[in-house]
Design a protein around this motif. Sequence first.
Motif, short mmCIF file in Angstrom:
data_model
loop_
_atom_site.label_atom_id
_atom_site.label_comp_id
_atom_site.label_asym_id
_atom_site.label_seq_id
_atom_site.Cartn_x
_atom_site.Cartn_y
_atom_site.Cartn_z
N TRP A 130 24.07 -25.96 18.04
CA TRP A 130 24.39 -27.01 17.07
C TRP A 130 25.54 -27.90 17.56
O TRP A 130 25.53 -29.10 17.35
N TYR A 176 27.32 -20.21 7.13
CA TYR A 176 28.21 -19.16 7.62
C TYR A 176 28.64 -18.16 6.55
O TYR A 176 28.65 -16.94 6.82
N VAL A 221 26.39 -25.92 9.00
CA VAL A 221 27.02 -24.70 9.51
C VAL A 221 27.97 -24.11 8.48
O VAL A 221 28.02 -22.89 8.29
N VAL A 247 25.22 -21.67 16.53
CA VAL A 247 26.41 -22.53 16.52
C VAL A 247 26.59 -23.21 17.87
O VAL A 247 26.96 -24.39 17.95
#
Length: 294
Positions: free
Chosen positions: A210, A276, A272, A207
Amino acid sequence: MRKKSIDWPDRLTVILIGVILSLIVFITLYPLLFVLFASFSDGDQLLAHRGLLWKSLGFNISAYTRALANPAIWSGYKNTITLVLGGVMLNLSLTILGAYVLSRRNVLWNKMLMIFVVVSMFFSGGMIPFYLVIKQLGMMNTLWALLLPFSIKTFHLIIMRTAFLSLPPSLEEAAQIDGAGHWTMLLRVVIPLSMPVITVIVLYTAVDKWNMWFFPSMFIQDRTLYPLQLVLREILIYSQTDTISSGAATGEAYKLGETIKYATIIIATLPVLLVYPFLQRFFVKGALVGSIKG
């Protein structure tokens, strides 16, 4: 046996908690829904709309068609995926090795090393020396400038060390009796039993890579090396400026530009959001394991 009835004060408490949690969920979720609805809306209707948005206005996918036709989006995806994969492998490898050494109970100066690691987290250098070092090493305008300097984080190291310390010492003793060395211990005992925490570190690092845009804006000048978030930032900041400066502020370019911005946000965040939920159960378990013992 008669079930115990719930008193009215308890019921009111449950209802109040439910209302508060529902309000928090709405406040958290609505901005994302607004962006999603706006991205599928017609530019004219979106600009004329005022107030909350509960559905797309004149369903239209032209914003996605234009956004995906932009070559900068695809080069941004490629660069971001490179950063994510390279960053995860580099960060995970160094974090596991460092945490394993710091978690050994019989290592000389173990406590002093841990104190040094924690202190370094609070007294790290400023941005100017950091920038000068990267420039001196010749890593400016390369993806290495976004990988090597961020290859390990003290916070991740502490979490991993705590997880390794929580493993039963009897496992290590049994492995040593069977003749296992440190590499065998690490690869066949420690890592398999620490997969929830490793998943947390992978998620944190992925994350972080990203969403990276600040450091790329400092170290990267070649537009073909821009990560996705830097491309998104340019679209959000400069799309209206370009249309206004060209005299098209009230024309079709401006109307379509509004929906393109929202479509680009969805394109940049969708991967994402899809990944997740599958990692959430590992994330919760790993975060707990990595914080219960120091």
